[in-house]
Design an enzyme around this catalytic site. Structure first.
Site, PDB file in Angstrom:
ATOM      1  N   GLY A  46      -2.352 -26.602 -11.733  1.00 51.73           N
ATOM      2  CA  GLY A  46      -2.610 -26.496 -13.172  1.00 51.73           C
ATOM      3  C   GLY A  46      -3.968 -25.850 -13.392  1.00 51.73           C
ATOM      4  O   GLY A  46      -4.802 -25.836 -12.483  1.00 51.73           O
ATOM      5  N   GLN A  51     -11.642 -23.609 -17.704  1.00 60.11           N
ATOM      6  CA  GLN A  51     -12.046 -23.463 -16.296  1.00 60.11           C
ATOM      7  C   GLN A  51     -12.354 -22.012 -15.937  1.00 60.11           C
ATOM      8  O   GLN A  51     -13.024 -21.749 -14.941  1.00 60.11           O
ATOM      9  CB  GLN A  51     -10.973 -24.032 -15.366  1.00 60.11           C
ATOM     10  CG  GLN A  51     -10.835 -25.556 -15.485  1.00 60.11           C
ATOM     11  CD  GLN A  51      -9.771 -26.102 -14.564  1.00 60.11           C
ATOM     12  OE1 GLN A  51      -8.591 -26.112 -14.920  1.00 60.11           O
ATOM     13  NE2 GLN A  51     -10.161 -26.522 -13.370  1.00 60.11           N
ATOM     14  N   CYS A  94      -9.509 -31.295  -8.426  1.00 60.85           N
ATOM     15  CA  CYS A  94      -9.739 -30.361  -9.537  1.00 60.85           C
ATOM     16  C   CYS A  94     -10.389 -29.106  -8.987  1.00 60.85           C
ATOM     17  O   CYS A  94     -11.324 -29.188  -8.196  1.00 60.85           O
ATOM     18  CB  CYS A  94     -10.649 -31.001 -10.582  1.00 60.85           C
ATOM     19  SG  CYS A  94     -10.986 -29.936 -12.001  1.00 60.85           S
ATOM     20  N   LEU A  95      -9.899 -27.962  -9.427  1.00 57.91           N
ATOM     21  CA  LEU A  95     -10.464 -26.697  -8.949  1.00 57.91           C
ATOM     22  C   LEU A  95     -11.919 -26.552  -9.389  1.00 57.91           C
ATOM     23  O   LEU A  95     -12.664 -25.783  -8.781  1.00 57.91           O
ATOM     24  CB  LEU A  95      -9.626 -25.518  -9.460  1.00 57.91           C
ATOM     25  CG  LEU A  95      -8.190 -25.478  -8.914  1.00 57.91           C
ATOM     26  CD1 LEU A  95      -7.381 -24.396  -9.624  1.00 57.91           C
ATOM     27  CD2 LEU A  95      -8.172 -25.262  -7.403  1.00 57.91           C
ATOM     28  N   HIS A 136      -4.480 -34.528 -17.014  1.00 59.39           N
ATOM     29  CA  HIS A 136      -5.696 -33.982 -16.402  1.00 59.39           C
ATOM     30  C   HIS A 136      -6.102 -32.693 -17.130  1.00 59.39           C
ATOM     31  O   HIS A 136      -7.281 -32.485 -17.452  1.00 59.39           O
ATOM     32  CB  HIS A 136      -5.408 -33.732 -14.910  1.00 59.39           C
ATOM     33  CG  HIS A 136      -6.464 -32.997 -14.153  1.00 59.39           C
ATOM     34  ND1 HIS A 136      -7.158 -33.548 -13.092  1.00 59.39           N
ATOM     35  CD2 HIS A 136      -6.937 -31.727 -14.252  1.00 59.39           C
ATOM     36  CE1 HIS A 136      -7.997 -32.663 -12.606  1.00 59.39           C
ATOM     37  NE2 HIS A 136      -7.889 -31.540 -13.291  1.00 59.39           N
ATOM     38  N   GLU A 137      -5.125 -31.844 -17.420  1.00 62.67           N
ATOM     39  CA  GLU A 137      -5.427 -30.569 -18.114  1.00 62.67           C
ATOM     40  C   GLU A 137      -5.846 -30.814 -19.565  1.00 62.67           C
ATOM     41  O   GLU A 137      -6.762 -30.161 -20.082  1.00 62.67           O
ATOM     42  CB  GLU A 137      -4.219 -29.625 -18.070  1.00 62.67           C
ATOM     43  CG  GLU A 137      -3.660 -29.305 -16.690  1.00 62.67           C
ATOM     44  CD  GLU A 137      -4.695 -28.842 -15.695  1.00 62.67           C
ATOM     45  OE1 GLU A 137      -5.775 -28.374 -16.104  1.00 62.67           O
ATOM     46  OE2 GLU A 137      -4.433 -28.968 -14.488  1.00 62.67           O
ATOM     47  N   HIS A 140      -9.398 -31.535 -19.773  1.00 63.46           N
ATOM     48  CA  HIS A 140     -10.248 -30.334 -19.724  1.00 63.46           C
ATOM     49  C   HIS A 140     -10.436 -29.749 -21.126  1.00 63.46           C
ATOM     50  O   HIS A 140     -11.523 -29.290 -21.478  1.00 63.46           O
ATOM     51  CB  HIS A 140      -9.617 -29.254 -18.838  1.00 63.46           C
ATOM     52  CG  HIS A 140      -9.880 -29.404 -17.375  1.00 63.46           C
ATOM     53  ND1 HIS A 140     -11.146 -29.378 -16.831  1.00 63.46           N
ATOM     54  CD2 HIS A 140      -9.034 -29.545 -16.321  1.00 63.46           C
ATOM     55  CE1 HIS A 140     -11.061 -29.508 -15.505  1.00 63.46           C
ATOM     56  NE2 HIS A 140      -9.783 -29.619 -15.172  1.00 63.46           N
TER      57      HIS A 140
END
Ligand code: GNR
Ligand code: NI
Length: 172
Positions: A46, A51, A94-95, A136-137, A140
């Site tokens: 995702g 990000q 997480c990226l 999670h997204e 963000h």
């Protein structure tokens, strides 16, 4: 399509609250194409627009395994509805918090309402990893990272290590 740079914590730009998209036009679709390519390149499941430093309420996801056919999902202005009372614990990564994985507790199921790639309103029921990832997204989009769900001790330790790595990378 292009691969864009992914912001890494504790970059304060990740703390912005993203704003709704007014129209799903070609510029938004082009951004979503770039986000998907960036996500695949980074081997994520995702990615939220913030990000890649775009504070708009846009998410791309693909939960298909590497051996499977790609199945991209584009979510514009997503809203979480009816989160379940029962929860799941999932080891999240997480990226934007590279190489750290910790368990986070979230509602096990939810409904998501959003606009798709064509700007058409849709709703889906999410459970399992899908429900975890979408929440999670969504975090963000509100400037929240998964480490915010951890104890202060764990979060501070991760931030300290990330800063140290960034210092060392800058002098390498
Ligand atoms: O690639 C990712 N894996 C993942 C695993 C468990 C819970 C959430 C995620 S999302 C993450 C990519 C990312 O940082 N998205 O914002
Ligand atoms: Ni993330």
């Amino acid at each position: 399509m292009a691969i864009r740079e992914i912001l890494t914590a504790p970059d304060q730009r990740l703390r912005q609250v993203s704003t709704p998209v007014e129209v799903v036009d070609d510029a938004v679709r082009s951004l979503m194409d770039d986000m998907l390519e960036t996500m695949y390149d980074a081997k994520g499941i995702g990615l939220a627009a913030i990000q890649v430093n775009v504070p708009k309420r846009i998410i791309v996801m693909d939960l298909a395994g590497e051996e499977e056919e790609p199945s991209p999902l584009y979510l514009v202005n997503p809203e979480i509805l009816d989160p379940s009372d029962d929860t799941n614990l999932y080891q999240e990564g997480c990226l934007s918090v590279p190489e750290f994985y910790e368990e986070v507790e979230r509602p096990a199921r939810c409904r998501v309402r959003y606009l798709d790639y064509e700007g058409v309103e849709r709703a889906i029921d999410a459970e399992g990893l899908f429900a975890t990832c979408i929440q999670h997204e969504m975090d963000h989009l509100n400037g929240v990272l998964f480490i915010d769900h951890l104890s202060r001790l764990k979060r501070d330790r991760i931030i300290r290590k990330l800063k140290k790595e960034q210092r060392q990378a800058a002098f390498a």
